[in-house]
Each structure stands twice: as structure tokens, then as C-alpha cells.
Design a protein around this motif. Structure first.
Motif, PDB file in Angstrom:
ATOM      1  N   TRP A 103       0.875  -0.996   0.044  1.00 16.82           N
ATOM      2  CA  TRP A 103      -0.049  -0.120   0.144  1.00 16.82           C
ATOM      3  C   TRP A 103       0.798   1.301  -0.084  1.00 16.82           C
ATOM      4  O   TRP A 103       0.451   2.341  -0.664  1.00 16.82           O
ATOM      5  N   HIS A 104       1.803   1.371   0.642  1.00 13.37           N
ATOM      6  CA  HIS A 104       2.625   2.542   0.920  1.00 13.37           C
ATOM      7  C   HIS A 104       3.319   2.663  -0.426  1.00 13.37           C
ATOM      8  O   HIS A 104       3.479   4.075  -0.812  1.00 13.37           O
ATOM      9  N   ARG A 105       3.719   1.847  -1.127  1.00 13.25           N
ATOM     10  CA  ARG A 105       4.473   2.165  -2.446  1.00 13.25           C
ATOM     11  C   ARG A 105       3.421   2.959  -3.529  1.00 13.25           C
ATOM     12  O   ARG A 105       3.939   3.565  -4.294  1.00 13.25           O
ATOM     13  N   ILE A 106       2.249   2.084  -3.532  1.00 10.44           N
ATOM     14  CA  ILE A 106       1.182   2.425  -4.429  1.00 10.44           C
ATOM     15  C   ILE A 106       0.813   4.092  -4.066  1.00 10.44           C
ATOM     16  O   ILE A 106       0.541   4.888  -4.794  1.00 10.44           O
ATOM     17  N   LEU A 107       0.721   4.118  -2.674  1.00 10.20           N
ATOM     18  CA  LEU A 107       0.202   5.350  -2.374  1.00 10.20           C
ATOM     19  C   LEU A 107       1.168   6.777  -2.799  1.00 10.20           C
ATOM     20  O   LEU A 107       0.876   7.548  -3.035  1.00 10.20           O
ATOM     21  N   GLN A 108       2.484   6.411  -2.501  1.00 11.13           N
ATOM     22  CA  GLN A 108       3.647   7.251  -2.869  1.00 11.13           C
ATOM     23  C   GLN A 108       3.649   7.701  -4.471  1.00 11.13           C
ATOM     24  O   GLN A 108       3.705   8.878  -4.771  1.00 11.13           O
ATOM     25  N   MET A 109       3.344   6.495  -5.029  1.00 11.88           N
ATOM     26  CA  MET A 109       3.234   6.776  -6.572  1.00 11.88           C
ATOM     27  C   MET A 109       2.145   7.712  -7.014  1.00 11.88           C
ATOM     28  O   MET A 109       2.064   8.607  -7.719  1.00 11.88           O
ATOM     29  N   VAL A 110       0.985   7.383  -6.206  1.00  6.82           N
ATOM     30  CA  VAL A 110      -0.344   8.417  -6.478  1.00  6.82           C
ATOM     31  C   VAL A 110       0.112   9.528  -6.323  1.00  6.82           C
ATOM     32  O   VAL A 110      -0.365  10.452  -6.831  1.00  6.82           O
ATOM     33  N   LEU A 111       0.302   9.904  -5.004  1.00  6.31           N
ATOM     34  CA  LEU A 111       0.618  11.077  -4.402  1.00  6.31           C
ATOM     35  C   LEU A 111       1.561  11.954  -5.273  1.00  6.31           C
ATOM     36  O   LEU A 111       1.345  13.294  -5.605  1.00  6.31           O
ATOM     37  N   LEU A 112       2.612  11.177  -5.627  1.00  4.02           N
ATOM     38  CA  LEU A 112       3.573  12.021  -6.565  1.00  4.02           C
ATOM     39  C   LEU A 112       3.007  12.419  -7.963  1.00  4.02           C
ATOM     40  O   LEU A 112       3.113  13.461  -8.446  1.00  4.02           O
ATOM     41  N   LEU A 113       2.150  11.593  -8.507  1.00  4.17           N
ATOM     42  CA  LEU A 113       1.405  11.615  -9.652  1.00  4.17           C
ATOM     43  C   LEU A 113       0.526  13.021  -9.599  1.00  4.17           C
ATOM     44  O   LEU A 113       0.399  13.750 -10.383  1.00  4.17           O
ATOM     45  N   GLU A 114      -0.272  12.924  -8.504  1.00  7.24           N
ATOM     46  CA  GLU A 114      -1.218  14.017  -8.427  1.00  7.24           C
ATOM     47  C   GLU A 114      -0.337  15.429  -8.010  1.00  7.24           C
ATOM     48  O   GLU A 114      -0.778  16.413  -8.761  1.00  7.24           O
ATOM     49  N   GLN A 115       0.699  15.408  -7.488  1.00  4.24           N
ATOM     50  CA  GLN A 115       1.416  16.715  -7.239  1.00  4.24           C
ATOM     51  C   GLN A 115       2.022  16.878  -8.755  1.00  4.24           C
ATOM     52  O   GLN A 115       2.280  18.263  -8.821  1.00  4.24           O
ATOM     53  N   LEU A 116       2.382  16.045  -9.480  1.00  5.96           N
ATOM     54  CA  LEU A 116       2.867  16.506 -10.877  1.00  5.96           C
ATOM     55  C   LEU A 116       1.796  17.089 -11.542  1.00  5.96           C
ATOM     56  O   LEU A 116       2.039  18.076 -12.427  1.00  5.96           O
ATOM     57  N   LEU A 117       0.755  16.752 -11.383  1.00 11.83           N
ATOM     58  CA  LEU A 117      -0.428  16.996 -12.250  1.00 11.83           C
ATOM     59  C   LEU A 117      -1.080  18.365 -11.932  1.00 11.83           C
ATOM     60  O   LEU A 117      -1.672  18.919 -12.753  1.00 11.83           O
ATOM     61  N   GLN A 118      -1.013  18.516 -10.710  1.00 12.37           N
ATOM     62  CA  GLN A 118      -1.561  19.737  -9.930  1.00 12.37           C
ATOM     63  C   GLN A 118      -0.629  20.438  -8.920  1.00 12.37           C
ATOM     64  O   GLN A 118      -0.066  19.471  -8.201  1.00 12.37           O
ATOM     65  N   LEU A 119      -0.942  21.549  -8.455  1.00 11.83           N
ATOM     66  CA  LEU A 119      -0.419  22.247  -7.511  1.00 11.83           C
ATOM     67  C   LEU A 119      -0.762  21.672  -6.222  1.00 11.83           C
ATOM     68  O   LEU A 119      -0.109  21.769  -5.248  1.00 11.83           O
ATOM     69  N   MET A 120      -1.978  21.434  -6.083  1.00 10.93           N
ATOM     70  CA  MET A 120      -2.775  21.183  -4.551  1.00 10.93           C
ATOM     71  C   MET A 120      -3.526  19.740  -4.721  1.00 10.93           C
ATOM     72  O   MET A 120      -4.257  19.581  -5.894  1.00 10.93           O
ATOM     73  N   ILE A 121      -3.266  19.007  -3.717  1.00 13.00           N
ATOM     74  CA  ILE A 121      -3.979  18.082  -3.526  1.00 13.00           C
ATOM     75  C   ILE A 121      -5.296  18.210  -2.794  1.00 13.00           C
ATOM     76  O   ILE A 121      -5.262  18.666  -1.538  1.00 13.00           O
ATOM     77  N   ARG A 122      -6.354  17.809  -3.198  1.00 16.27           N
ATOM     78  CA  ARG A 122      -7.730  18.087  -2.522  1.00 16.27           C
ATOM     79  C   ARG A 122      -8.139  16.997  -1.786  1.00 16.27           C
ATOM     80  O   ARG A 122      -8.394  15.969  -2.470  1.00 16.27           O
ATOM     81  N   PHE A 173      -2.327  11.400   8.326  1.00 14.14           N
ATOM     82  CA  PHE A 173      -2.142  10.760   7.018  1.00 14.14           C
ATOM     83  C   PHE A 173      -1.170  11.896   6.234  1.00 14.14           C
ATOM     84  O   PHE A 173      -0.167  11.519   5.442  1.00 14.14           O
ATOM     85  N   ILE A 174      -1.396  13.077   6.430  1.00 12.34           N
ATOM     86  CA  ILE A 174      -0.601  14.282   5.600  1.00 12.34           C
ATOM     87  C   ILE A 174       0.691  14.165   5.948  1.00 12.34           C
ATOM     88  O   ILE A 174       1.793  14.154   5.173  1.00 12.34           O
ATOM     89  N   GLU A 175       0.743  14.194   7.361  1.00  9.83           N
ATOM     90  CA  GLU A 175       2.223  14.130   7.971  1.00  9.83           C
ATOM     91  C   GLU A 175       2.943  12.791   7.724  1.00  9.83           C
ATOM     92  O   GLU A 175       4.308  13.020   7.257  1.00  9.83           O
ATOM     93  N   SER A 176       2.265  11.649   7.655  1.00 13.89           N
ATOM     94  CA  SER A 176       3.045  10.351   7.531  1.00 13.89           C
ATOM     95  C   SER A 176       3.494  10.584   6.014  1.00 13.89           C
ATOM     96  O   SER A 176       4.578   9.577   5.992  1.00 13.89           O
ATOM     97  N   ASN A 177       2.785  10.997   5.225  1.00 14.43           N
ATOM     98  CA  ASN A 177       3.250  10.863   3.756  1.00 14.43           C
ATOM     99  C   ASN A 177       3.895  12.229   3.207  1.00 14.43           C
ATOM    100  O   ASN A 177       4.410  12.259   2.027  1.00 14.43           O
ATOM    101  N   GLU A 178       4.254  12.922   4.121  1.00 14.28           N
ATOM    102  CA  GLU A 178       4.958  14.233   3.805  1.00 14.28           C
ATOM    103  C   GLU A 178       4.225  15.047   2.772  1.00 14.28           C
ATOM    104  O   GLU A 178       5.076  15.350   1.804  1.00 14.28           O
ATOM    105  N   ILE A 179       3.110  15.012   2.686  1.00  9.30           N
ATOM    106  CA  ILE A 179       2.299  15.859   1.769  1.00  9.30           C
ATOM    107  C   ILE A 179       2.411  17.419   1.829  1.00  9.30           C
ATOM    108  O   ILE A 179       1.956  17.787   3.287  1.00  9.30           O
ATOM    109  N   GLU A 180       2.956  18.127   1.050  1.00  4.82           N
ATOM    110  CA  GLU A 180       3.079  19.565   1.299  1.00  4.82           C
ATOM    111  C   GLU A 180       2.126  20.404   0.709  1.00  4.82           C
ATOM    112  O   GLU A 180       1.838  21.376   1.182  1.00  4.82           O
ATOM    113  N   ASN A 181       1.570  20.164  -0.524  1.00  2.00           N
ATOM    114  CA  ASN A 181       0.653  20.811  -1.218  1.00  2.00           C
ATOM    115  C   ASN A 181      -0.879  20.211  -1.148  1.00  2.00           C
ATOM    116  O   ASN A 181      -1.159  19.323  -1.877  1.00  2.00           O
ATOM    117  N   TYR A 182      -1.504  20.762  -0.427  1.00  2.00           N
ATOM    118  CA  TYR A 182      -2.677  20.006  -0.072  1.00  2.00           C
ATOM    119  C   TYR A 182      -3.906  21.192   0.498  1.00  2.00           C
ATOM    120  O   TYR A 182      -3.442  22.257   1.243  1.00  2.00           O
TER     121      TYR A 182
END
Length: 206
Positions: A1-20, A38-47
């Protein structure tokens, strides 16, 4: 799950500035706290975090592509599956990409310190929280009627604004009750001391 999640988040951040990120609940609810973890553990910056109160509303926003990720409570160690979320996601074109497990504290708050346990007429909270505390509610507030509301985080504001009877006790996360300067009556009403809830992170399937 963690690897899939990281890939999803990376793709989302590449496609847009902000993850909703939409979540079942309001500010200071357990779902809001889970979203922050969830945001903290995955180091999401733009949300941006969007309170959507109910699982139905989270699912509707996902299906309409108004949010990128949705966070909902899916199970609890005391009551099992959270029926609200089960019903909302059933047969929907969604995939669960991650989970957050979190210990839950159901604190009890009242408006006035002079309200005795025997004079409490109502205990209000989300139906899942009421179910997780039902035995202790009977012991502490023997004359109270259970009053389901849409989310645990809504109770304090409803009580302060007069939307609930002043003889009501609210069950909610400690942070939510303290925000409105309510009187804490019990630190944790959960029937089990080690109550834990799993929160699912969902996205629209490709």
C-alpha cells in the motif's frame, strides 16, 4: 500500500499544485485528526483539507472529481464495520489506497458544571461513537436518551448555539470540546480503553 500510495501522491502533485483531500467530519473531529496524520506521515506539502461531514458526501465529491482523495472511518475495534461508510462506498467506482489506524478517545462534555449525571436528558454524538460508549452511557447517565448527530465534531457547536437541549452531554474528541470551552465531564467514555478506528483513504478508480 505504501509504495502505491507514494506513486499516486507523486502523480497527483505532478499534475496539479494542490491535492484536494475531503474527509468525513468537520474540524477537530476524529476524521480530521486522521487526515492530519495521513498528511504528516506521507509528507504531503501541497494540499487543502475539505470537511464534508458524511461518508455519502465524501463519495459524491470523489465521483464528481471535486476532490482527489477521500478519508472515511471504515471500522472500529468495538463495533466492527462503520455502516455509514460501508453503505456509501458499496458498488462505487472507488479504490482504497491506504489506511490510518488511530486510538480513539470519546470525551464527554456539558454546558454547565452544575448539571448532574441524573439530570442529563440526552447524550448526543455520531451513531458510531454512541455505539462505542453505550454501556458507559447507561452507567453514567441512566436517564439520558441517545441522540445521533451527523458527526462527533458538530456536537460542541450545536450545544453552544442552542441547537441541542442544555441538559445534553456531548461525546466528541477532547480537542473539539475544549475549542468551545465546554466542561469536560468524563475524559473517555469508550466501553474499551484501547478503542481504535481504521480510516480508509479512497480515490476514484482509473
Amino acid at each position: 500500500w505504501h509504495r502505491i500510495l507514494q506513486m499516486v501522491l507523486l502523480l497527483e502533485q505532478l499534475l496539479q499544485l494542490m491535492i484536494r483531500i475531503g474527509y468525513q467530519g468537520v474540524e477537530n473531529s476524529n476524521n480530521h485528526i486522521a487526515a492530519e496524520k495521513f498528511i504528516e506521515s506521507n509528507e504531503i506539502e501541497n494540499y487543502t483539507l475539505i470537511p464534508l461531514v458524511s461518508s455519502d458526501n465524501v463519495v459524491r465529491h470523489l465521483l464528481n472529481k471535486e476532490i482527489d482523495l477521500g478519508i472515511m472511518a471504515i471500522s472500529n475495534s468495538i463495533i466492527g464495520l462503520v455502516q455509514e461508510t460501508k453503505n456509501a462506498v458499496e458498488k462505487k467506482n472507488l479504490i482504497e489506497i491506504s489506511r490510518i489506524k488511530m486510538s480513539i478517545t470519546h470525551a464527554a462534555f456539558k454546558l454547565n458544571s452544575d448539571l448532574s449525571n441524573f439530570d442529563v436528558k440526552y447524550v448526543a454524538s455520531h451513531e458510531a461513537a454512541l455505539a462505542q460508549c453505550k454501556n458507559n452511557i447507561k452507567l453514567k447517565y441512566p436517564n439520558a436518551e441517545l441522540t445521533p448527530i451527523k458527526n462527533t465534531g458538530l456536537g460542541p457547536q450545536m450545544l453552544v448555539n442552542g441547537e441541542l437541549d442544555p441538559s445534553t452531554v456531548i461525546i466528541c474528541p477532547p480537542k473539539a470540546g475544549k475549542k468551545y470551552d465546554l466542561v469536560m465531564d468524563h475524559e473517555n467514555l469508550s466501553d474499551m480503553n484501547d478503542s481504535a478506528t481504521c480510516f480508509g483513504i479512497f480515490k476514484l478508480a482509473d
